[in-house]
Scaffold this motif. Structure first.
Motif, PDB file in Angstrom:
ATOM      1  N   ILE A  97     -46.872   2.141  14.477  1.00  0.00           N
ATOM      2  CA  ILE A  97     -47.315   2.640  15.772  1.00  0.00           C
ATOM      3  C   ILE A  97     -46.435   2.015  16.903  1.00  0.00           C
ATOM      4  O   ILE A  97     -46.447   0.688  16.861  1.00  0.00           O
ATOM      5  CB  ILE A  97     -48.881   2.148  16.130  1.00  0.00           C
ATOM      6  CG1 ILE A  97     -49.738   2.939  14.994  1.00  0.00           C
ATOM      7  CG2 ILE A  97     -49.044   2.647  17.517  1.00  0.00           C
ATOM      8  CD1 ILE A  97     -49.930   4.337  15.167  1.00  0.00           C
ATOM      9  N   LEU A  98     -45.617   2.688  17.643  1.00  0.00           N
ATOM     10  CA  LEU A  98     -44.953   2.111  18.672  1.00  0.00           C
ATOM     11  C   LEU A  98     -45.587   2.297  19.991  1.00  0.00           C
ATOM     12  O   LEU A  98     -46.107   3.247  20.512  1.00  0.00           O
ATOM     13  CB  LEU A  98     -43.516   2.931  18.712  1.00  0.00           C
ATOM     14  CG  LEU A  98     -42.992   3.396  17.225  1.00  0.00           C
ATOM     15  CD1 LEU A  98     -41.498   4.063  17.587  1.00  0.00           C
ATOM     16  CD2 LEU A  98     -42.588   1.935  16.606  1.00  0.00           C
ATOM     17  N   TYR A  99     -45.447   1.060  20.772  1.00  0.00           N
ATOM     18  CA  TYR A  99     -45.937   1.154  22.030  1.00  0.00           C
ATOM     19  C   TYR A  99     -44.742   1.054  23.208  1.00  0.00           C
ATOM     20  O   TYR A  99     -44.059  -0.039  23.028  1.00  0.00           O
ATOM     21  CB  TYR A  99     -46.922  -0.178  22.282  1.00  0.00           C
ATOM     22  CG  TYR A  99     -48.268  -0.167  21.794  1.00  0.00           C
ATOM     23  CD1 TYR A  99     -49.294   0.123  22.796  1.00  0.00           C
ATOM     24  CD2 TYR A  99     -48.580  -0.335  20.435  1.00  0.00           C
ATOM     25  CE1 TYR A  99     -50.627   0.252  22.134  1.00  0.00           C
ATOM     26  CE2 TYR A  99     -49.743  -0.139  19.931  1.00  0.00           C
ATOM     27  CZ  TYR A  99     -50.761   0.164  20.619  1.00  0.00           C
ATOM     28  OH  TYR A  99     -51.900   0.304  20.399  1.00  0.00           O
ATOM     29  N   VAL A 100     -44.599   2.358  23.704  1.00  0.00           N
ATOM     30  CA  VAL A 100     -43.455   2.526  24.248  1.00  0.00           C
ATOM     31  C   VAL A 100     -43.787   2.828  25.914  1.00  0.00           C
ATOM     32  O   VAL A 100     -44.438   3.252  26.303  1.00  0.00           O
ATOM     33  CB  VAL A 100     -42.781   3.990  23.963  1.00  0.00           C
ATOM     34  CG1 VAL A 100     -41.259   4.266  24.342  1.00  0.00           C
ATOM     35  CG2 VAL A 100     -42.840   4.075  22.357  1.00  0.00           C
ATOM     36  N   PHE A 101     -42.831   2.019  26.680  1.00  0.00           N
ATOM     37  CA  PHE A 101     -42.839   1.855  28.146  1.00  0.00           C
ATOM     38  C   PHE A 101     -41.788   2.955  28.615  1.00  0.00           C
ATOM     39  O   PHE A 101     -40.595   2.609  28.353  1.00  0.00           O
ATOM     40  CB  PHE A 101     -42.838   0.673  28.468  1.00  0.00           C
ATOM     41  CG  PHE A 101     -43.043   0.329  30.183  1.00  0.00           C
ATOM     42  CD1 PHE A 101     -44.205   0.609  30.637  1.00  0.00           C
ATOM     43  CD2 PHE A 101     -41.869   0.038  30.755  1.00  0.00           C
ATOM     44  CE1 PHE A 101     -44.431   0.231  31.831  1.00  0.00           C
ATOM     45  CE2 PHE A 101     -42.055  -0.189  32.246  1.00  0.00           C
ATOM     46  CZ  PHE A 101     -43.406   0.008  32.787  1.00  0.00           C
ATOM     47  N   THR A 140     -49.698   9.887  20.004  1.00  0.00           N
ATOM     48  CA  THR A 140     -51.141   9.748  19.635  1.00  0.00           C
ATOM     49  C   THR A 140     -52.054  10.108  20.404  1.00  0.00           C
ATOM     50  O   THR A 140     -53.369  10.402  20.224  1.00  0.00           O
ATOM     51  CB  THR A 140     -51.307   8.491  18.751  1.00  0.00           C
ATOM     52  OG1 THR A 140     -51.213   7.316  19.695  1.00  0.00           O
ATOM     53  CG2 THR A 140     -50.490   8.412  17.723  1.00  0.00           C
ATOM     54  N   GLU A 141     -51.755   9.612  21.714  1.00  0.00           N
ATOM     55  CA  GLU A 141     -52.601   9.947  23.074  1.00  0.00           C
ATOM     56  C   GLU A 141     -51.821   9.988  24.308  1.00  0.00           C
ATOM     57  O   GLU A 141     -50.508   9.522  24.041  1.00  0.00           O
ATOM     58  CB  GLU A 141     -53.554   9.121  23.115  1.00  0.00           C
ATOM     59  CG  GLU A 141     -53.210   7.541  23.438  1.00  0.00           C
ATOM     60  CD  GLU A 141     -53.705   6.445  22.717  1.00  0.00           C
ATOM     61  OE1 GLU A 141     -53.110   5.191  22.925  1.00  0.00           O
ATOM     62  OE2 GLU A 141     -54.316   6.480  21.532  1.00  0.00           O
ATOM     63  N   SER A 142     -52.432  10.356  25.320  1.00  0.00           N
ATOM     64  CA  SER A 142     -51.746  10.378  26.477  1.00  0.00           C
ATOM     65  C   SER A 142     -51.188   9.274  27.093  1.00  0.00           C
ATOM     66  O   SER A 142     -49.939   9.097  27.493  1.00  0.00           O
ATOM     67  CB  SER A 142     -52.525  11.493  27.711  1.00  0.00           C
ATOM     68  OG  SER A 142     -53.672  10.803  28.080  1.00  0.00           O
ATOM     69  N   ARG A 143     -52.233   8.247  27.020  1.00  0.00           N
ATOM     70  CA  ARG A 143     -51.846   7.101  27.560  1.00  0.00           C
ATOM     71  C   ARG A 143     -52.392   5.845  26.991  1.00  0.00           C
ATOM     72  O   ARG A 143     -53.548   5.787  26.298  1.00  0.00           O
ATOM     73  CB  ARG A 143     -52.006   7.073  29.329  1.00  0.00           C
ATOM     74  CG  ARG A 143     -51.111   7.431  30.043  1.00  0.00           C
ATOM     75  CD  ARG A 143     -51.345   7.263  31.563  1.00  0.00           C
ATOM     76  NE  ARG A 143     -50.259   7.942  32.322  1.00  0.00           N
ATOM     77  CZ  ARG A 143     -50.675   9.030  32.970  1.00  0.00           C
ATOM     78  NH1 ARG A 143     -51.929   9.499  33.131  1.00  0.00           N
ATOM     79  NH2 ARG A 143     -49.834   9.616  33.876  1.00  0.00           N
ATOM     80  N   TYR A 168     -47.215   4.263  26.391  1.00  0.00           N
ATOM     81  CA  TYR A 168     -47.786   5.434  25.501  1.00  0.00           C
ATOM     82  C   TYR A 168     -47.592   4.759  24.101  1.00  0.00           C
ATOM     83  O   TYR A 168     -46.755   4.001  23.812  1.00  0.00           O
ATOM     84  CB  TYR A 168     -46.905   6.682  25.454  1.00  0.00           C
ATOM     85  CG  TYR A 168     -46.894   7.369  26.989  1.00  0.00           C
ATOM     86  CD1 TYR A 168     -47.872   8.404  27.413  1.00  0.00           C
ATOM     87  CD2 TYR A 168     -45.947   6.747  28.000  1.00  0.00           C
ATOM     88  CE1 TYR A 168     -47.739   8.723  28.644  1.00  0.00           C
ATOM     89  CE2 TYR A 168     -46.039   7.350  29.360  1.00  0.00           C
ATOM     90  CZ  TYR A 168     -47.075   8.419  29.663  1.00  0.00           C
ATOM     91  OH  TYR A 168     -47.074   8.843  30.907  1.00  0.00           O
ATOM     92  N   ARG A 169     -48.307   5.859  22.982  1.00  0.00           N
ATOM     93  CA  ARG A 169     -48.362   5.205  21.746  1.00  0.00           C
ATOM     94  C   ARG A 169     -47.823   6.180  20.853  1.00  0.00           C
ATOM     95  O   ARG A 169     -48.147   7.468  21.072  1.00  0.00           O
ATOM     96  CB  ARG A 169     -49.643   4.959  21.075  1.00  0.00           C
ATOM     97  CG  ARG A 169     -50.537   3.601  21.754  1.00  0.00           C
ATOM     98  CD  ARG A 169     -51.396   3.142  20.830  1.00  0.00           C
ATOM     99  NE  ARG A 169     -52.332   4.340  20.385  1.00  0.00           N
ATOM    100  CZ  ARG A 169     -53.010   4.364  19.107  1.00  0.00           C
ATOM    101  NH1 ARG A 169     -52.950   3.241  18.715  1.00  0.00           N
ATOM    102  NH2 ARG A 169     -53.719   5.175  18.755  1.00  0.00           N
ATOM    103  N   LEU A 170     -46.891   5.828  20.024  1.00  0.00           N
ATOM    104  CA  LEU A 170     -46.306   6.961  19.100  1.00  0.00           C
ATOM    105  C   LEU A 170     -46.363   6.417  17.792  1.00  0.00           C
ATOM    106  O   LEU A 170     -46.303   5.092  17.464  1.00  0.00           O
ATOM    107  CB  LEU A 170     -44.650   7.100  19.456  1.00  0.00           C
ATOM    108  CG  LEU A 170     -44.338   7.765  20.665  1.00  0.00           C
ATOM    109  CD1 LEU A 170     -42.717   7.583  20.951  1.00  0.00           C
ATOM    110  CD2 LEU A 170     -44.963   9.063  21.064  1.00  0.00           C
ATOM    111  N   ARG A 171     -46.477   7.420  16.657  1.00  0.00           N
ATOM    112  CA  ARG A 171     -46.663   7.096  15.575  1.00  0.00           C
ATOM    113  C   ARG A 171     -45.352   7.514  14.571  1.00  0.00           C
ATOM    114  O   ARG A 171     -44.972   8.632  14.805  1.00  0.00           O
ATOM    115  CB  ARG A 171     -48.205   7.659  14.727  1.00  0.00           C
ATOM    116  CG  ARG A 171     -48.458   7.380  13.502  1.00  0.00           C
ATOM    117  CD  ARG A 171     -49.297   8.067  12.807  1.00  0.00           C
ATOM    118  NE  ARG A 171     -50.759   7.622  13.387  1.00  0.00           N
ATOM    119  CZ  ARG A 171     -51.377   6.474  13.079  1.00  0.00           C
ATOM    120  NH1 ARG A 171     -50.830   5.699  12.196  1.00  0.00           N
ATOM    121  NH2 ARG A 171     -52.379   6.070  13.743  1.00  0.00           N
ATOM    122  N   VAL A 172     -45.060   6.476  13.858  1.00  0.00           N
ATOM    123  CA  VAL A 172     -43.764   7.320  12.726  1.00  0.00           C
ATOM    124  C   VAL A 172     -44.213   7.916  11.547  1.00  0.00           C
ATOM    125  O   VAL A 172     -45.013   7.477  10.849  1.00  0.00           O
ATOM    126  CB  VAL A 172     -43.065   5.827  12.407  1.00  0.00           C
ATOM    127  CG1 VAL A 172     -41.873   6.363  11.502  1.00  0.00           C
ATOM    128  CG2 VAL A 172     -42.562   4.997  13.561  1.00  0.00           C
TER     129      VAL A 172
END
Length: 621
Positions: free
Chosen positions: A289-293, A311-314, A228-232
């Motif tokens: 932008i963090l790519y989190v597993f 930012t989006e589901s997957r 997943y992608r997360l925005r700070v």
């Protein structure tokens, strides 16, 4: 004589049993020979000052430098690119290149070097790697027959000839024999590997470890289901904090794989987004932008508690370059790593592996047999044969391949498999190796072979082909050195007590009447049989004096007899445990014991028949 034969029989029994290390068995036999006063202390310890043993030490160091500088990998990968996608052409090239490298460095190191390249090339050609891995191991042993230093039995028979007062063999005296071995091996293995190995796992290719594309690896380990992608955001609680301070892995059981940040370079042809591998000292900034597993519920909890924007589901899958939707593999890649049986990581938890601290890579998942472990892996203890999915920069993944004794990097994506990172010391290592071979080949250079090897080993260290002297010592297989040094006096004990003469007389009386060809055949297949249970070096040490005495007893040249010993000792293919290369490819190729019997036994028998008729032509009676 009876005592000597009993000690020899007990040694052979323990060698076959395998529960006690072979070097310890050899040392016990050596001590017994001294205690029983069969050998004096000076005679018993003479093996440790033998030129063969000293030369072997130097060759381990030289071979280690060739691997560490990337020289051998550079040569082999360039040649393998010539094969394209032709299965037959690729098979022949793998055999030839492996045999060539095996002629100058240890066969175990050759296989460890070639294995990831061969797997990647096979997958790129859409061919099952199991078709090539067993022939790869066999080719390394065949190539060792081509030069004096290619395999320890060659050095053993050289010593036996010199001690008996015969002319020594030159560096390339073995080359015709080696060429016949390689040619015979290629001709026989093309149909055998096609029949018994090619269809292996064809219907279940996703379980075959190899050089897969990033998309294939993502699908295999279901990365797209957990990425997943997360925005700070401006008000996020993680702003200006390091990952070590946040302790995200322990708190949320999540792994931050990559951080994307707008690049200060704004030129049209400059990179506008920087990709960074997440590390403990990485400080998070606004708009990162963090790519989190990890599991989605954990992702939601992490985002909610730290005011991050999901930012989006997957994230779909791995891509070849920067993208707003996909994790990049242009700078940060993924690979599979196969743990070796003697790895120090066995029975250690993933969190204690030190991969992130030492190599800058993350462990994302584990394939154990046919199961995939993808959640809570930090507490999972690693087992022999586990395949780890790792993620890191391509430089970090390349550094992982230097620890071939601990693991083998299998799964570099095929786009990156041909990009070999070359150390700047590779030309230096090439020059030193060339000088060493020249000194051993040309008689007008007044340097003994053992001195040439030692000079080359010292120069490898002094010129920086190793980081330090400790690294050079680590390349030496001390178990092999002690085994050889401790077993060499056994041949002296056999001669001193008359046991060699007795055995040779029995062979001569039993087979001598049928001519030298039949006698040589008996010696060859006796050696070949012993090598299935005892190391090839120990077998050569034991049988060489018997072969010499047998030849002299019927009044013929000892050269074909001693060549029969070294070929019989080296060409052992019917068991995965007969040579280290055979064992090394067993897990990677997913072979069973019967696979070696089906492919290796016919090859071993045919090779013996061919050699019985070829050796007298090359070295007349």
């Amino acid at each position: 004589m009876i005592t000597t034969l009993v000690i020899l029989a007990l040694s052979a029994l323990f060698f076959v049993n395998g529960k006690i290390r072979s070097d310890l068995v050899a040392l016990c036999a050596l001590v017994l020979l001294m205690v029983c006063k069969i050998l004096t202390p000076e005679e018993a310890l003479s093996g440790f000052s033998n030129p063969i043993v000293i030369m072997m030490v130097g060759l381990f160091v030289v071979g280690g430098a060739i691997f560490k500088t990337g020289l051998a990998k550079m040569i082999s990968s360039k040649i393998l690119q010539l094969a394209g996608k032709s299965e037959l052409k690729l098979f022949i090239l793998i055999m030839v290149v492996t045999a060539f490298i095996g002629a100058f460095v240890s066969n175990t190191g050759t296989v460890a070097l070639m294995l990831p390249i061969v797997v990647s090339m096979a997958m790129n050609a859409n061919i099952n790697p199991s078709r090539f891995l067993m022939p790869l191991a066999f080719a390394s042993s065949m190539g060792g027959m081509a030069t004096l230093i290619g395999t320890p039995p060659n050095l053993v028979v050289q010593e036996a000839l010199e001690n008996a007062g015969f002319d020594s063999l030159s560096f390339f005296s073995f080359t015709p024999v080696g060429l016949v071995c390689v040619l015979t091996g290629i001709i026989i293995l093309i149909p055998l590997s096609k029949i018994f190995l090619a269809k292996k796992d064809d219907n279940n290719k996703k379980e075959t470890s190899g050089g897969r594309t990033p998309k294939e690896l993502a699908q295999k380990y279901q990365l797209s289901d957990n990425l997943y992608r997360l925005r700070v955001t401006s008000g996020s609680l993680v702003c200006n904090k390091t990952l070590q301070e946040l302790n995200i892995t322990q708190t949320y059981n999540l792994t931050i794989l990559e951080i994307r940040r707008k690049s200060p370079s704004q030129g049209r042809f400059m990179k506008t987004v920087d990709q960074k591998l997440a590390g403990p000292d990485t400080e998070l900034k606004e708009n990162d932008i963090l790519y989190v597993f990890g599991a989605f519920d954990k992702i939601e909890l992490f985002a909610r508690e730290n005011r991050l924007s999901l930012t989006e589901s997957r994230v779909a899958e791995f891509a070849g370059g920067p993208s707003d939707e996909k994790l990049s593999v242009q700078e940060i890649g993924i690979a599979e790593v196969l743990l070796m049986p003697d790895s120090k990581l066995i029975n250690k938890a993933v969190k204690d592996s030190g991969f992130r601290d030492k190599y800058g890579v993350n462990i994302l998942g584990i394939q154990r047999k046919n199961e995939y472990i993808l959640s809570d892996i930090k507490e999972v203890k690693m087992h022999s044969g586990d395949i780890l999915l790792i993620q890191g920069t391509w430089d970090s993944i390349a550094r992982m391949s230097h620890k071939q004794s601990q693991w083998v990097v299998l799964g570099q994506p095929v786009e990156e498999a041909s990009k070999v990172t070359l150390d700047y010391k590779a030309p230096v290592a090439a020059l030193i190796m060339t000088g060493m071979i020249a000194a051993m080949v040309f008689d007008f250079i007044p340097i003994p072979p053992v001195a040439a090897v030692l000079i080359a080993a010292i120069l490898m260290v002094l010129t920086g082909c190793f980081r330090n002297v400790e690294d050079a010592y680590k390349t030496i297989n001390w178990e092999s050195i002690v085994l050889i040094a401790a077993m060499l006096p056994m041949s002296l004990a056999l001669e001193k007590t008359g046991a060699s003469n007795l055995i040779s007389e029995k062979l001569v009386s039993g087979l001598g009447d049928y001519g030298p060809l039949v006698l040589m055949a008996g010696i060859y297949f006796t050696t070949s049989l012993l090598t299935m249970f005892i190391s090839n070096t120990a077998t050569a040490v034991l049988v060489a004096p018997i072969a010499l005495q047998s030849a002299l007893a019927i009044g013929v040249s000892p050269y074909p007899f001693l060549l029969a010993v070294t070929v019989g000792a080296s060409m052992c293919f019917a068991s995965p445990f007969s040579t280290p290369p055979n064992a090394l490819v067993m897990s990677a190729g997913k072979y069973t014991f019967m696979d070696y019997v089906k492919v290796g036994m016919p090859l071993q028998i045919i090779m013996g028949i061919v050699m019985i008729f070829i050796l007298p032509l090359l070295f007349p009676f």
